[in-house]
Write a protein that holds these residues in place. Sequence first.
Motif, mmCIF file in Angstrom:
data_model
loop_
_atom_site.group_PDB
_atom_site.id
_atom_site.type_symbol
_atom_site.label_atom_id
_atom_site.label_comp_id
_atom_site.label_asym_id
_atom_site.label_seq_id
_atom_site.Cartn_x
_atom_site.Cartn_y
_atom_site.Cartn_z
ATOM 1 N N ALA A 103 -116.837 50.405 17.750
ATOM 2 C CA ALA A 103 -115.421 50.762 17.800
ATOM 3 C C ALA A 103 -114.659 49.838 16.862
ATOM 4 O O ALA A 103 -114.705 48.620 17.014
ATOM 5 C CB ALA A 103 -114.882 50.634 19.218
ATOM 6 N N ALA A 104 -113.981 50.416 15.860
ATOM 7 C CA ALA A 104 -113.112 49.656 14.963
ATOM 8 C C ALA A 104 -111.682 50.001 15.354
ATOM 9 O O ALA A 104 -111.124 51.009 14.918
ATOM 10 C CB ALA A 104 -113.388 50.023 13.506
ATOM 11 N N VAL A 105 -111.110 49.172 16.214
ATOM 12 C CA VAL A 105 -109.860 49.496 16.893
ATOM 13 C C VAL A 105 -108.684 49.022 16.052
ATOM 14 O O VAL A 105 -108.417 47.825 15.943
ATOM 15 C CB VAL A 105 -109.830 48.859 18.301
ATOM 16 C CG1 VAL A 105 -108.589 49.295 19.048
ATOM 17 C CG2 VAL A 105 -111.084 49.242 19.075
ATOM 18 N N ASN A 106 -107.961 49.971 15.483
ATOM 19 C CA ASN A 106 -106.894 49.660 14.526
ATOM 20 C C ASN A 106 -105.528 49.471 15.174
ATOM 21 O O ASN A 106 -104.568 49.084 14.491
ATOM 22 C CB ASN A 106 -106.783 50.784 13.488
ATOM 23 C CG ASN A 106 -106.542 52.131 14.143
ATOM 24 O OD1 ASN A 106 -107.345 52.570 14.958
ATOM 25 N ND2 ASN A 106 -105.455 52.796 13.789
ATOM 26 N N GLY A 107 -105.398 49.733 16.461
ATOM 27 C CA GLY A 107 -104.110 49.599 17.140
ATOM 28 C C GLY A 107 -104.307 49.748 18.629
ATOM 29 O O GLY A 107 -105.451 49.708 19.122
ATOM 30 N N PRO A 108 -103.238 49.931 19.391
ATOM 31 C CA PRO A 108 -103.366 50.051 20.836
ATOM 32 C C PRO A 108 -104.368 51.117 21.263
ATOM 33 O O PRO A 108 -104.374 52.225 20.722
ATOM 34 C CB PRO A 108 -101.946 50.415 21.278
ATOM 35 C CG PRO A 108 -101.070 49.788 20.236
ATOM 36 C CD PRO A 108 -101.820 49.948 18.951
ATOM 37 N N ALA A 109 -105.223 50.759 22.225
ATOM 38 C CA ALA A 109 -106.176 51.689 22.838
ATOM 39 C C ALA A 109 -105.758 51.822 24.293
ATOM 40 O O ALA A 109 -105.912 50.882 25.079
ATOM 41 C CB ALA A 109 -107.599 51.169 22.717
ATOM 42 N N ASP A 121 -120.636 50.633 21.864
ATOM 43 C CA ASP A 121 -121.594 49.547 22.059
ATOM 44 C C ASP A 121 -121.050 48.189 21.647
ATOM 45 O O ASP A 121 -121.384 47.167 22.257
ATOM 46 C CB ASP A 121 -122.875 49.848 21.274
ATOM 47 C CG ASP A 121 -123.545 51.113 21.764
ATOM 48 O OD1 ASP A 121 -124.116 51.071 22.861
ATOM 49 O OD2 ASP A 121 -123.470 52.140 21.064
ATOM 50 N N ILE A 122 -120.245 48.149 20.598
ATOM 51 C CA ILE A 122 -119.686 46.898 20.080
ATOM 52 C C ILE A 122 -118.237 47.183 19.696
ATOM 53 O O ILE A 122 -117.913 48.265 19.193
ATOM 54 C CB ILE A 122 -120.470 46.398 18.842
ATOM 55 C CG1 ILE A 122 -121.954 46.229 19.180
ATOM 56 C CG2 ILE A 122 -119.900 45.077 18.321
ATOM 57 C CD1 ILE A 122 -122.839 45.961 17.964
ATOM 58 N N ILE A 123 -117.364 46.188 19.916
ATOM 59 C CA ILE A 123 -115.937 46.374 19.640
ATOM 60 C C ILE A 123 -115.471 45.341 18.625
ATOM 61 O O ILE A 123 -115.698 44.141 18.788
ATOM 62 C CB ILE A 123 -115.096 46.235 20.927
ATOM 63 C CG1 ILE A 123 -115.601 47.199 22.015
ATOM 64 C CG2 ILE A 123 -113.622 46.492 20.636
ATOM 65 C CD1 ILE A 123 -115.006 46.918 23.389
ATOM 66 N N ILE A 124 -114.787 45.823 17.586
ATOM 67 C CA ILE A 124 -114.081 44.974 16.623
ATOM 68 C C ILE A 124 -112.642 45.469 16.596
ATOM 69 O O ILE A 124 -112.399 46.673 16.590
ATOM 70 C CB ILE A 124 -114.715 45.052 15.223
ATOM 71 C CG1 ILE A 124 -116.160 44.551 15.260
ATOM 72 C CG2 ILE A 124 -113.910 44.256 14.204
ATOM 73 C CD1 ILE A 124 -116.921 44.748 13.966
ATOM 74 N N ALA A 125 -111.692 44.567 16.600
ATOM 75 C CA ALA A 125 -110.286 44.975 16.682
ATOM 76 C C ALA A 125 -109.465 44.349 15.566
ATOM 77 O O ALA A 125 -109.770 43.244 15.091
ATOM 78 C CB ALA A 125 -109.697 44.595 18.031
#
Length: 258
Positions: A103-109, A121-125
């Motif tokens: 997950a490449a989280v570019n803003g609010p989730a 599986d893996i989170i990058i924000a």
Amino acid sequence: MDHVTTEVADHVAVVTFCRPPVNATDEQSWHELSETFRTIADSRDVRVVIFTACGNRAFMAGQDLNTNPWAGENRGPAQLLDPGRVVRDAMWAVYDCPVPVIAAVNGPAIGGGLAMVALCDIIIAAEGARFGVTEINVGVLGAASQLLRIVGNHKAREMFFTGELVPAEDLRAAGCIRAVVPPDQLLVEARALALTIAAKSPIAVRLAKESINRIEGLPLKEAYRLEQDYTNRLRTFDDAAEAARSYIEKRPGVWRWS
């Protein structure tokens, strides 16, 4: 598709959700996400997925309050009796994706968006990203079970009851997120990690993903016994021997899917 695009390069699929202005979800977008991740499952060319969103206002901002996923005309009996299935199908398509999903989280989730991130599986924000289950603020509930996957029980309860948003930096400090990076470095960081995984035996990675999904929640002895079974399955493939050879010889592996 109207809201989901997929680009594949170097065995990495970048799935981008885009429903401006804040990437809120509706029934169609859930269907598209489900179809996208299930299609990826059948591709030998894809070894890792990066799941991100367009814009800089949100990753996924929960359900579009101007739409109602539980109502509509011309619904079949299954949708009528189980209206939440369309959302679950998309979530399980991410969770069951046979390759790792970053997950490449570019803003609010938020809400369903947080649930989708938690099932990766893996989170990058990106810096400034926030996470929350805000359903209680608008008279519904949801995503607590997914939230429990990335934070402890008491923090999950706090977030679930208050509907507050938690900064990515707080979750990074708790070990839930791999990295928090400047927005312009988000996909760079995610792709670097994806390429590291994509360089490994695709058979090994798929069996590793399946095994860790299956042992989740099992008692220790049952879980490790199942892991051993997967190791023995992996050793029957030539690619497993090639992994050992390439590691010893300090060279990239040559994978033949055999």
